[in-house]
Design an enzyme around this catalytic site. Structure first.
Site, PDB file in Angstrom:
ATOM      1  N   CYS A 193       0.836  -1.199   0.037  1.00 23.45           N
ATOM      2  CA  CYS A 193      -0.012   0.048   0.225  1.00 23.45           C
ATOM      3  C   CYS A 193       0.823   1.360  -0.078  1.00 23.45           C
ATOM      4  O   CYS A 193       2.161   1.290   0.222  1.00 23.45           O
ATOM      5  CB  CYS A 193      -0.835  -0.035   1.222  1.00 23.45           C
ATOM      6  SG  CYS A 193      -0.257   0.400   2.824  1.00 23.45           S
ATOM      7  N   CYS A 242       3.130   1.826   3.031  1.00 19.46           N
ATOM      8  CA  CYS A 242       4.385   1.078   2.922  1.00 19.46           C
ATOM      9  C   CYS A 242       5.423   2.076   2.339  1.00 19.46           C
ATOM     10  O   CYS A 242       6.372   2.136   2.742  1.00 19.46           O
ATOM     11  CB  CYS A 242       4.165  -0.170   2.214  1.00 19.46           C
ATOM     12  SG  CYS A 242       3.013  -1.538   3.046  1.00 19.46           S
ATOM     13  N   ASP A 256      12.804  22.186 -34.315  1.00 27.41           N
ATOM     14  CA  ASP A 256      14.037  22.878 -34.832  1.00 27.41           C
ATOM     15  C   ASP A 256      13.713  22.174 -36.414  1.00 27.41           C
ATOM     16  O   ASP A 256      13.128  21.504 -36.736  1.00 27.41           O
ATOM     17  CB  ASP A 256      15.183  22.106 -34.375  1.00 27.41           C
ATOM     18  CG  ASP A 256      16.435  22.494 -35.179  1.00 27.41           C
ATOM     19  OD1 ASP A 256      16.847  23.629 -35.328  1.00 27.41           O
ATOM     20  OD2 ASP A 256      17.404  21.456 -35.599  1.00 27.41           O
ATOM     21  N   ASP A 292      17.423  17.676 -32.333  1.00 24.67           N
ATOM     22  CA  ASP A 292      18.580  16.490 -32.521  1.00 24.67           C
ATOM     23  C   ASP A 292      19.285  16.318 -31.122  1.00 24.67           C
ATOM     24  O   ASP A 292      19.931  15.156 -31.079  1.00 24.67           O
ATOM     25  CB  ASP A 292      19.451  16.747 -33.576  1.00 24.67           C
ATOM     26  CG  ASP A 292      20.318  17.984 -33.461  1.00 24.67           C
ATOM     27  OD1 ASP A 292      20.428  18.394 -32.301  1.00 24.67           O
ATOM     28  OD2 ASP A 292      20.782  18.442 -34.405  1.00 24.67           O
ATOM     29  N   ASP A 304      20.883  21.429 -30.002  1.00 21.15           N
ATOM     30  CA  ASP A 304      19.568  21.915 -29.446  1.00 21.15           C
ATOM     31  C   ASP A 304      19.526  21.808 -28.018  1.00 21.15           C
ATOM     32  O   ASP A 304      18.525  21.940 -27.316  1.00 21.15           O
ATOM     33  CB  ASP A 304      18.248  21.326 -30.272  1.00 21.15           C
ATOM     34  CG  ASP A 304      18.174  21.740 -31.620  1.00 21.15           C
ATOM     35  OD1 ASP A 304      18.376  22.866 -31.936  1.00 21.15           O
ATOM     36  OD2 ASP A 304      18.044  20.834 -32.361  1.00 21.15           O
TER      37      ASP A 304
END
Length: 755
Positions: A15, A18, A440, A640, A644
């Site tokens: 749960c 826990c 891009d 890429d 970028d």
């Protein structure tokens, strides 16, 4: 500070409470930087300082809380091997719950029949011996203390640490029914009624509660095992052996014995053993297990191939380049495992709720008991006890803890099968909020395969002269435009000039170099304006190139304009479709590039993009992303992953275009392994679907408690005469967990539907 990460498998979590307890304990340890516990994967991910603590102390801390931690050989235990270990742990967990459930059910059945002996229509079929209270006590005891041992063990561990979890609720609830019944059997006169009737026994209640919860655990364990099937299928594709050529002999060896530099033979119909480069032969290779693309890819000498992909129809020899944990497959498995083990922000909310939930439930159960003792009708102790037990059992927060991680597990696994690598639950959750996608241009919307298809020169120069100087200046450049100019000069047989003596690159604008004793400039119009070079004579030609979607590259020698080259790049096949799908999904689309506005608009117009951020050098792309965010947009940047990188990092979601073999280099939150940008709308669609499943799961989790806790407490009894028995409470609690996991498994069938 040097930090390490370890993934620790944990057995016994059931749960959200826990999860919260283990995270709190690990996070409080000296030397632990961060701790993240995932209920669905049953693993704790811990970043720690190895100079202060170690994996053994971390494991001991979890064991001290009452959970089991199987030993593993390695600390760096993510990847293909860990998938098999996790599968075995999962199978053992399912086997354990199945065994306990079967034994418990066999012992519980006669108890239930014995309790039904008083029923007019059923009593005549029940042997008298089953109605004997002492026989019921004998049958109920192993159910309570052997079958129910995991609940007592967990409850005791919680008590030692002054906390409570679902084990506490189950242990207290079932124990109340069991020990009340034991007392009624041993000391019946304590519970005799005014009319001398037999005291009520609740052995059936305690036994059925445990049996039904064990059934739920068994079904839940089986279902949770299926949530990681996508990763297991990927890891299972790794070949077991390889044909290695050593001393001209072909030897079949275990895959673990292959080393970098080995020469391997791959026959038709076989899976490629490791990542490598073809040195002899050719074939078509099915890379769908990596990229999601079903069309085979032609491969010949010099081409890279990916381990575990399928060789279709030709034999070839390859040189091993990456083996073991360095292969693309191992990297993908590791990335998906990390994603599945991470937490989505919405899960943290559920964890906080769960940390307060269990103590609140105990308070509600006690109030229900007291209320029935005060307001109930005779026999009030029976009604109060049943309400107390029902509230404790029905309120177990199992489903709450499973609601988000199971959906994230299945969603990221399904994405990996489709060539969409999502690096974590947080990225998966953020992606569904995207309102704008910024592409891009070069290498993303276009193929990135630049070529020179036209050259204009001023009077006194010809096109070969322009290429001669441009190529010489660009020889030291790594820029795609520079490479295109060099290749164009080479293909035309243009003479080489003396080596460059001075070279300087201007990021996003061009280069300056000394060629054959002359200063040469090659680049954008901005660069020429900066150096005061007059290009009026070639303006109309450059404008025509730009209007046609080609990039004009200006060339000047000794501060004099000599020519303009037109560099073109064709669109990727899926660009138009991807942009169209995003727009139909209600997402704005923009393109960002260092090209001139006219060139950029021409390319954007071909794919249906009307928002263009042109003349933006790489170092300024991140600023443009931040500006859009300040305007209220949730931005996904698609690039890429190299030039970028700053923009990808600045965006709310960075989507990196991969090519299968460079997966580990990508910097985005999401990587499209195939390089096909149709994966952009697909990734956002997957995120939307996953978050829809998460919301459904959270609704299912809360609705059980919102409706059934008041019913179990007896709130509706005075109005409608409706009250939830402990046995139905146990069934409902188990059903809630199973329903949440089953709902998450629906994501296994997700397929991006192209609009």
């Amino acid at each position: 500070m040097i930090s390490k990460r370890v993934e620790i498998p944990v057995i016994g979590m059931h749960c959200a409470a826990c999860v919260a307890r283990i995270e709190k304990r690990l996070s409080s340890m000296e030397g632990v930087i961060s701790a993240n516990v995932n209920l669905a994967t049953a693993r704790a991910s811990v970043d720690y300082d190895p100079s202060i603590t170690d994996i053994h102390k971390l494991r001991d801390a979890i064991v001290d809380l009452g959970y089991e931690v199987p030993e593993e050989d390695e600390e760096d235990n993510l990847g293909e091997d860990s998938v098999e270990r996790q599968r075995k742990v999962q199978q053992e967990d399912t086997k354990n719950w199945t065994h306990r459930f079967v034994v418990s059910a066999i012992l519980t059945a006669p108890i239930v029949l014995g309790m039904a002996a008083d029923l007019r229509w059923l009593g005549r079929f029940v042997p008298d011996v089953l109605a004997n209270p002492w026989i019921q006590l004998v049958l109920a005891t192993p159910v309570q203390f052997w079958a129910g041992k995991p609940f007592y063990k967990g409850a005791w561990a919680s008590l030692r640490h002054k906390t409570a979890d679902m084990n506490t609720l189950i242990a207290v609830g079932s124990s109340a029914a069991y020990f009340y019944s034991v007392a009624a059997v041993v000391f019946p006169h304590w519970f005799s009624t005014d009319h001398g009737g037999k005291p009520a026994l609740y052995f059936d209640t305690s036994a059925v509660i445990i049996t039904l919860i064990l059934l739920g655990r068994m079904l839940e364990s089986k279902a949770r095992g299926r949530t990681s099937e996508a990763v297991r299928r990927l890891a299972g594709l790794k070949p077991k052996t390889a044909r290695v050529i050593r001393s001209k002999d072909e030897i079949e060896v275990p895959i673990e014995q292959v080393v970098v530099g080995d020469i391997l033979l791959v026959k038709p119909g076989e899976r490629i053993p490791v990542d490598g480069v073809i040195v002899e032969g050719f074939s078509a290779v099915d890379e769908s297990m990596i990229t999601g693309e079903s069309v085979p890819v032609d491969k010949s000498v010099g081409d890279e191939v990916i381990g575990a992909t399928l060789n279709i129809n030709g034999a070839f020899i390859l040189r091993a380049e990456r083996v073991g944990k360095d292969t693309v497959l191992a990297q993908i498995v590791r990335m998906v495992e990390e994603a599945q083990g991470s937490k989505a922000p919405v899960q943290r909310m559920a964890d906080v709720i769960a940390s307060y939930f269990v103590p609140a439930v105990v308070v509600v159960a006690v109030l229900a008991f007291v209320g029935w003792m005060i307001l109930g009708s005779a026999p009030v102790i029976n009604q109060a006890l049943m309400s107390f037990i029902a509230v404790l059992i029905v309120a177990c927060p199992c489903a709450l803890g499973l609601a988000t991680p199971t959906a994230v597990m299945v969603g990221t696994g399904r994405g990996a099968e489709q060539g969409i690598l999502i690096k974590g639950g947080e990225a998966l959750e953020r992606a569904h909020k995207v309102t704008m996608v910024v592409f891009d241009k070069t290498g993303t919307l276009t193929k990135g395969e630049l070529s020179v298809d036209d050259v204009a020169a001023v009077q006194g120069f010809d096109s070969d002269d322009v290429l001669k100087y441009a190529a010489a200046a660009e020889k030291m450049s790594e820029h795609p435009i520079g490479k295109a100019l060099v290749e164009a000069a080479r293909s035309r047989g243009v003479e080489d000039l003396e080596p460059v003596k001075m070279f300087k690159a201007f990021v996003g604008e061009g280069v300056e170099a000394e060629v054959d004793g002359k200063m040469v400039l090659v680049g954008s119009r901005r660069l020429m304006d900066t150096f005061g070079v007059d290009f009026t004579e070639l303006d109309k030609v450059a404008e025509r190139f730009a209007a046609e979607g080609r990039t004009p590259v200006y060339v000047a020698v000794e501060s004099r304009a000599v020519g303009v080259a037109a560099v073109s790049d064709s669109l990727k096949d899926g660009s138009l479709e991807a942009v169209g799908e995003l727009r139909r999904m209600g997402i704005q689309v923009a393109m960002i590039t260092g090209d001139s506005l006219r060139t950029a608009k021409a390319v954007a117009g071909q794919v249906g993009i009307d928002q263009v951020l042109a003349e933006t050098p790489p170092q300024n792309k991140a600023n443009e992303i931040i500006r859009l965010q300040k305007e209220g947009q949730t931005v996904a940047m698609v690039g890429d992953g190299i030039n970028d990188a700053p923009a990808l990092a600045s965006a709310d979601i960075g989507i990196a275009i991969g090519t299968g073999t460079d997966v580990a280099m990508e910097t985005g939150d999401i990587t499209l392994v195939s390089g096909d940008i149709i994966g952009v709308p697909a990734a956002i669609s997957l995120s939307r679907r996953t978050m829809q499943i998460v919301k459904q799961n959270l609704f299912l989790s809360f609705i059980y408690n919102v409706l059934l806790i008041p019913m179990a407490a007896g709130v509706f009894y005075p109005i409608w005469g409706v009250k939830l028995s402990p046995m139905w409470a146990a069934a409902a609690m188990s059903l809630s967990s199973v329903s949440v996991v089953t709902n998450s498994l629906r994501l296994r069938g997700w397929q991006h539907k192209r609009l």
